[in-house]
Design a protein around this motif. Structure first.
Motif, PDB file in Angstrom:
ATOM      1  N   LEU A 271     -14.902   5.298  -5.478  1.00  0.00           N
ATOM      2  CA  LEU A 271     -14.005   6.411  -5.159  1.00  0.00           C
ATOM      3  C   LEU A 271     -12.608   5.916  -4.814  1.00  0.00           C
ATOM      4  N   LEU A 272     -12.518   4.742  -4.233  1.00  0.00           N
ATOM      5  CA  LEU A 272     -11.214   4.172  -3.899  1.00  0.00           C
ATOM      6  C   LEU A 272     -10.504   3.623  -5.129  1.00  0.00           C
ATOM      7  N   THR A 273     -11.220   2.864  -5.937  1.00  0.00           N
ATOM      8  CA  THR A 273     -10.582   2.175  -7.054  1.00  0.00           C
ATOM      9  C   THR A 273     -10.538   2.997  -8.331  1.00  0.00           C
ATOM     10  N   GLY A 274     -11.536   3.851  -8.527  1.00  0.00           N
ATOM     11  CA  GLY A 274     -11.600   4.636  -9.751  1.00  0.00           C
ATOM     12  C   GLY A 274     -12.087   3.859 -10.951  1.00  0.00           C
ATOM     13  N   GLU A 275     -12.494   2.621 -10.752  1.00  0.00           N
ATOM     14  CA  GLU A 275     -12.968   1.780 -11.845  1.00  0.00           C
ATOM     15  C   GLU A 275     -14.251   1.082 -11.414  1.00  0.00           C
ATOM     16  N   GLU A 276     -15.254   1.156 -12.255  1.00  0.00           N
ATOM     17  CA  GLU A 276     -16.557   0.593 -11.908  1.00  0.00           C
ATOM     18  C   GLU A 276     -16.490  -0.907 -11.625  1.00  0.00           C
ATOM     19  N   HIS A 277     -15.843  -1.648 -12.521  1.00  0.00           N
ATOM     20  CA  HIS A 277     -15.811  -3.106 -12.360  1.00  0.00           C
ATOM     21  C   HIS A 277     -14.950  -3.527 -11.170  1.00  0.00           C
TER      22      HIS A 277
ATOM     23  N   GLN B 297      -7.894  11.344 -11.831  1.00  0.00           N
ATOM     24  CA  GLN B 297      -6.538  10.987 -12.243  1.00  0.00           C
ATOM     25  C   GLN B 297      -5.537  11.226 -11.117  1.00  0.00           C
ATOM     26  N   ALA B 298      -5.687  12.337 -10.421  1.00  0.00           N
ATOM     27  CA  ALA B 298      -4.774  12.639  -9.320  1.00  0.00           C
ATOM     28  C   ALA B 298      -4.970  11.659  -8.159  1.00  0.00           C
ATOM     29  N   LEU B 299      -6.228  11.325  -7.837  1.00  0.00           N
ATOM     30  CA  LEU B 299      -6.490  10.356  -6.766  1.00  0.00           C
ATOM     31  C   LEU B 299      -5.841   9.012  -7.065  1.00  0.00           C
ATOM     32  N   MET B 300      -5.855   8.607  -8.329  1.00  0.00           N
ATOM     33  CA  MET B 300      -5.286   7.318  -8.712  1.00  0.00           C
ATOM     34  C   MET B 300      -3.768   7.288  -8.506  1.00  0.00           C
ATOM     35  N   ARG B 301      -3.144   8.447  -8.401  1.00  0.00           N
ATOM     36  CA  ARG B 301      -1.690   8.508  -8.236  1.00  0.00           C
ATOM     37  C   ARG B 301      -1.262   8.639  -6.780  1.00  0.00           C
ATOM     38  N   LEU B 302      -2.223   8.706  -5.865  1.00  0.00           N
ATOM     39  CA  LEU B 302      -1.909   8.735  -4.435  1.00  0.00           C
ATOM     40  C   LEU B 302      -1.656   7.321  -3.936  1.00  0.00           C
ATOM     41  N   THR B 303      -1.043   7.224  -2.772  1.00  0.00           N
ATOM     42  CA  THR B 303      -0.885   5.904  -2.162  1.00  0.00           C
ATOM     43  C   THR B 303      -2.266   5.412  -1.732  1.00  0.00           C
ATOM     44  N   PRO B 304      -2.443   4.111  -1.582  1.00  0.00           N
ATOM     45  CA  PRO B 304      -3.751   3.597  -1.157  1.00  0.00           C
ATOM     46  C   PRO B 304      -4.242   4.210   0.154  1.00  0.00           C
ATOM     47  N   LYS B 305      -3.362   4.377   1.109  1.00  0.00           N
ATOM     48  CA  LYS B 305      -3.782   4.922   2.399  1.00  0.00           C
ATOM     49  C   LYS B 305      -4.159   6.400   2.274  1.00  0.00           C
ATOM     50  N   GLN B 306      -3.391   7.160   1.484  1.00  0.00           N
ATOM     51  CA  GLN B 306      -3.724   8.569   1.284  1.00  0.00           C
ATOM     52  C   GLN B 306      -5.089   8.706   0.608  1.00  0.00           C
ATOM     53  N   ARG B 307      -5.325   7.893  -0.395  1.00  0.00           N
ATOM     54  CA  ARG B 307      -6.614   7.957  -1.094  1.00  0.00           C
ATOM     55  C   ARG B 307      -7.741   7.561  -0.151  1.00  0.00           C
ATOM     56  N   ALA B 308      -7.531   6.516   0.629  1.00  0.00           N
ATOM     57  CA  ALA B 308      -8.563   6.078   1.576  1.00  0.00           C
ATOM     58  C   ALA B 308      -8.887   7.182   2.576  1.00  0.00           C
ATOM     59  N   VAL B 309      -7.860   7.857   3.082  1.00  0.00           N
ATOM     60  CA  VAL B 309      -8.084   8.929   4.051  1.00  0.00           C
ATOM     61  C   VAL B 309      -8.898  10.062   3.419  1.00  0.00           C
TER      62      VAL B 309
END
Length: 173
Positions: free
Chosen positions: A24-30, A104-116
């Motif tokens: 959920l954080l990275t958006g990429e399986e690997h 796609q939208a999550l990937m465009r957030l800042t790392p901290k925003q996505r983490a929250v």
């Protein structure tokens, strides 16, 4: 006696949830697998001291948040912006399309925003838990949540009906 039996038991019990969080954080399986592996490698090196921690899963999640944010900071200088995603208005409004738009939208957030957002709404953690995991104040969690949800609404308006509305109920959770 196997000194790492406790570590193996920890990994067996928590690997799936850690992988889900990492994805959920990275958006990429690997990349998610790499993130979990990186945290687990650090943990096994410190296992004699860590094995006595009561909430080891929270420790692992906090380590993962720190590692993820660190990776994002390093990667952000190498990233090259791409064109906006294609117009989505002609797509049917089904859950698969909404999941893609959300990703796609999550990937465009800042790392901290996505983490929250991931911790608050996907992991269903309280604001206090998120603050503890990210090493910030509850007020920061609230403001980051507010700004992240606003940014999601701007990036993907089709998600707006499915996003939480920040009000008194959510802020006291």
């Amino acid at each position: 006696m196997d000194r790492n039996a406790g570590f193996r038991a920890f990994v067996d019990a928590h690997q799936r949830s850690l992988l889900r969080l990492a994805y959920l954080l990275t958006g990429e399986e690997h990349l998610a697998e790499d993130l979990v592996q990186s945290v687990l490698v650090r943990m096994i090196a410190r296992w004699p001291r860590l094995r006595h921690i009561d909430k080891l899963d929270l420790y692992a999640r906090k380590a993962m948040m720190n590692q993820y944010i660190s990776w994002r900071r390093k990667r952000s200088s190498d990233e090259v912006p791409t064109a906006d995603p294609p117009e989505r208005s002609h797509w049917p409004e089904d859950s698969a399309v909404l999941r893609i738009a959300l990703r796609q939208a999550l990937m465009r957030l800042t790392p901290k925003q996505r983490a929250v957002l991931v911790l608050r709404f996907f992991e269903d953690r309280t604001e206090r838990d998120v603050a503890d995991l990210l090493g910030c104040s509850v007020g920061t969690v609230k403001s980051q949540t507010h700004h992240a949800l606003a940014r999601l609404r701007a990036l993907a308006p089709e998600l707006a009906p499915n996003l939480p509305v920040m009000g008194l109920k959510e802020t006291h959770r």
